[in-house]
Every structure is written in C-alpha cells, then in structure tokens.
Scaffold this motif. Structure first.
Motif, PDB file in Angstrom:
ATOM      1  N   UNK A 182       0.806  -0.755   0.317  1.00  0.00           N
ATOM      2  CA  UNK A 182      -0.247  -0.439  -0.077  1.00  0.00           C
ATOM      3  C   UNK A 182       1.456   1.416   0.156  1.00  0.00           C
ATOM      4  N   UNK A 183       1.844   1.167   1.027  1.00  0.00           N
ATOM      5  CA  UNK A 183       2.345   2.599   0.751  1.00  0.00           C
ATOM      6  C   UNK A 183       3.400   2.103  -0.040  1.00  0.00           C
ATOM      7  N   UNK A 184       4.370   1.478  -0.484  1.00  0.00           N
ATOM      8  CA  UNK A 184       5.011   1.849  -1.844  1.00  0.00           C
ATOM      9  C   UNK A 184       4.250   2.158  -2.933  1.00  0.00           C
ATOM     10  N   UNK A 185       2.914   1.764  -3.500  1.00  0.00           N
ATOM     11  CA  UNK A 185       1.742   2.247  -4.335  1.00  0.00           C
ATOM     12  C   UNK A 185       1.635   3.603  -4.305  1.00  0.00           C
ATOM     13  N   UNK A 186       1.547   4.136  -3.337  1.00  0.00           N
ATOM     14  CA  UNK A 186       1.125   5.263  -2.365  1.00  0.00           C
ATOM     15  C   UNK A 186       2.144   6.278  -3.276  1.00  0.00           C
ATOM     16  N   UNK A 187       3.392   5.685  -2.457  1.00  0.00           N
ATOM     17  CA  UNK A 187       4.979   6.702  -2.518  1.00  0.00           C
ATOM     18  C   UNK A 187       4.242   7.045  -4.166  1.00  0.00           C
ATOM     19  N   UNK A 188       4.372   6.014  -5.201  1.00  0.00           N
ATOM     20  CA  UNK A 188       4.460   5.943  -6.038  1.00  0.00           C
ATOM     21  C   UNK A 188       3.870   7.496  -7.468  1.00  0.00           C
TER      22      UNK A 188
END
Ligand SMILES: NC(=O)c1ccc[n+]([C@@H]2O[C@H](COP(=O)([O-])OP(=O)(O)OC[C@H]3O[C@@H](n4cnc5c(N)ncnc54)[C@H](O)[C@@H]3O)[C@@H](O)[C@H]2O)c1
Ligand SMILES: O=P(O)(O)OC[C@H](O)CO
Length: 339
Positions: free
Chosen positions: A217-223
C-alpha cells in the motif's frame, strides 16, 4: 566549503523551532556567524547562554558562533543573508514586521515547505510580494532534511534554488559544511512545490500506516504520489526532473519513511482514528501538510490537475472518508487508468 574564519559572513535566521535551529547550526558549522531570532526571550537566552534549544532539539549542543535574541533589529543588523523558518501561515505577518529593517542588499532564503491559505502563494512569492524583491534576491532551500538527523550531523544533501544561479550558488556555499552539502538549481517552482506536496503524500502514508496496511500500500501511494506531485508542479511551470531530485523524490522518501516526520505522524494519528481537531491538539510542532491540503486542491482545480491521493487526504481530514478506504487511486475509479 567552509569560509575563512578571519571574516565570517554574518547571517540571520528568523524562527527558532527545530528547522530554524538546525539550519543555524548548518550555517555556523559552515563558518558563518549566525544570529537567531526567537519569539520567546527565555529561548533566546537558552540558545545564547547554554548553546541549547532543549524544547526542539533535545540533547544537541549548538556551536558557539550562534547567538539569539528576541529583538529583531539586533538580529538583522549587518546580515548578508536572511533565512526564514516560521510556520508558512505566519510568514506574511512576520515579513510585515521586518520589511523596514532587513538590510538593503541581503539575500532572503525560504526554508519553509507550505503554501499560503487563501492565496495559494508559495513562500518565495509571499517574500517577493511583502519585501518588494526581484527573484535574484530570493532563494529557497529544500530536500530530504529531517531536522534531528542533521542536528546529529548525519550526512545529508539539499538543493538551493533561485532564479539567479549566482544567488543559488552563494547561498549553497554558505549552507555547506562537512555533513551537509547543498546542490543548486534555478527551478524555484519545482523546488518549492516538491517540498509542499511531499508533505501531503506523507500524511497519506501516515494514515495507511495508522490503519495497519503494509508495504505494498505504501509503495503504491509513494509511486502514484510522485506522479501526482509531478503533474501538479509541471502544470505550474516546474521542470519534471526537479521532482525526481532531492526536493521531490528525495524528500518524499525521507518524509514517508520516518517517524520523525510531523506530517507522517499526523497522518498516523488520523489512521488510528483520531479526528482532525484531536490531531491538531496533539501536535506541538508544525505539520505543514495539514494547512496546505486545501490551497493545493484549489490550485489543482484551477489547472485541471487530478490529485486523487491528496483529495482523499482532504476527505479523511474532513471526516468524510474512513481512513481504511484511502487508496492510491480514487475509490470510485471504474476503468483502468494509464500509469
Ligand atoms: N523540522 C524539520 O525537519 C524541517 C525540515 C525542513 C523544512 N522544514 C520546514 O521549516 C518550517 C518551520 O518548521 P519547524 O520544523 O522549524 O517548525 P517548529 O514547529 O519546530 O517551529 C516553528 C517555530 O516558529 C515559531 N512560531 C509559531 N508561530 C509563529 C508565528 N505566528 N510567528 C513567528 N513564529 C512563530 C514557533 O515558536 C517555533 O519557534 C516549516 O515550513 C517546515 O515545513 C522543517
Ligand atoms: O517533519 P516534517 O513532516 O515537517 O518533515 C520535515 C522535512 O520537511 C523533511 O525533509
């Protein structure tokens, strides 16, 4: 590059919170003689007499070439460069107090990462409006710069930006020491918006962290957040590569990963179920992202830029979206979007 100790450059820092004090240390360790303005006389005394700012930087010893005062005229007297580090929403009122006493040729440098509510102005725009300065007299410094890590002298890079490369270079040379290196660029818009927008994505990361979601979830939001930041900043005239640099991606990584970040912390509290007003009560330091959400969305609307993550942060702040439902896309999207 440290300056000669024979004639140290005289610089002033207005604002004695965690970043103003840390930046004063950066400048002092680069060889400048630094005068700080603190609103509270007792804090000014602690900085000058004990070389400490125990409220904001516990355990950190400040260099002896820093002194502080609550009296603005003596802080500003003879300053060749003036660094500003107050909460963004208070900048304009503070500039109105100092505009008659800022030395005539001084360069003015924003260390802040917010936009003004009501006007949507970037901090360098507020500075130019209130002090009547041309772009060649103004610079901004930004990057992955969590204050406490730098105060502990952990190696760090930043970028100084001005419309004038000579101004950016002069400031970057002053803001460089063995543990802090300043790069330069002339993309003021991209550099400032990078610092503003990463705060909003860091609030989103805090929210999903608080809910208990994991790394996907976090990597998706950062990207997707970086894509959102870039679309917005480019619509306002930024160069896309600035958003991939220290003031964009670099700061996004630092702020989204660190529990030292106040924006990330505020988001985590929201994700744990606290309301906006409860979060504000718990924060005793500045979380710029909370004030920047509304003006950023107004600016996005004016240019027709889609900001699904920032829009969802606004909804969580308003209490109209359950933190569990925040996602790296609008939850109402039905058709697959191009990446
Ligand atoms: N702390 C960091 O790691 C960091 C790093 C880079 C940039 N910044 C940016 O620097 C700016 C300042 O943040 P900070 O971390 O120093 O915040 P802070 O909350 O630690 O300190 C803010 C300071 O401003 C003072 N202040 C509050 N209201 C004021 C007013 N109305 N007028 C004048 N002074 C007032 C406070 O007393 C305090 O000394 C923000 O824009 C922030 O985004 C912070
Ligand atoms: O503590 P934050 O969230 O204001 O972030 C501090 C700095 O901007 C990190 O670069």
């Amino acid at each position: 590059m440290a300056q000669s100790t024979d004639s140290p450059r005289r610089v002033a820092v207005l604002g004695s919170g965690s970043w103003g004090t840390t930046f004063a240390k950066i400048l002092a360790d680069g060889g400048s003689s630094v005068a700080m303005w603190a609103r509270r006389p007792e804090l000014a005394r602690e900085i000058s007499q004990s070389n400490r700012n125990s409220d904001y930087l516990p355990g950190i010893n400040l260099p002896r070439n820093i002194w502080a005062s609550a009296r603005l005229p003596e802080v500003l007297e003879g300053a060749e460069q003036v660094y500003l580090s107050v909460p963004s929403q208070s900048l304009r009122e503070n500039l109105r107090i100092v505009r008659e006493i800022i030395p005539e040729d001084a360069l003015v440098v924003s260390l802040m990462k917010g936009v003004e509510k009501g006007t949507g102005a970037r901090m360098s725009e507020v500075i130019r409006q209130e002090l009547g300065l041309g772009g060649e007299r103004v610079a901004v410094a930004s990057g992955p710069n969590l204050a406490l890590e730098i105060a502990k002298e952990q190696p760090t890079a930043a970028v100084v930006s001005s419309e004038s490369i000579d101004t950016a270079t002069a400031v970057a040379m002053t803001a460089t020491n063995p543990y802090f290196r300043s790069f330069v660029n002339t993309d003021v818009i991209g550099t400032e918006f990078g610092g503003v927008l990463k705060n909003l994505i860091a609030v989103a990361i805090g929210i999903v962290d608080g809910v208990g979601y994991g790394e996907n979830t976090k990597a998706s939001i950062i990207t997707r957040g970086l894509a959102e930041m870039t679309d917005f900043a480019v619509a306002y005239g930024a160069r896309p590569e600035t958003l991939s640099g220290l003031a964009g991606l670099g700061d996004l990584i630092a702020t989204c990963e660190s529990s030292l970040s106040r924006n990330n912390t505020a988001g985590r509290l929201l994700g744990q179920g606290y309301s906006y007003s409860e979060v504000i009560k718990q924060m005793n330091q500045t979380a710029e992202g909370l004030s920047s959400v509304a003006p950023v969305l107004e600016l996005a609307l004016a240019k027709g830029v889609q900001m699904p993550i920032v829009s969802q942060v606004a909804e969580v702040l308003a209490g109209t979206l359950n933190p569990r439902d925040i996602a790296p896309h609008l939850t109402t999207d039905e058709l697959p979007q191009g990446e």
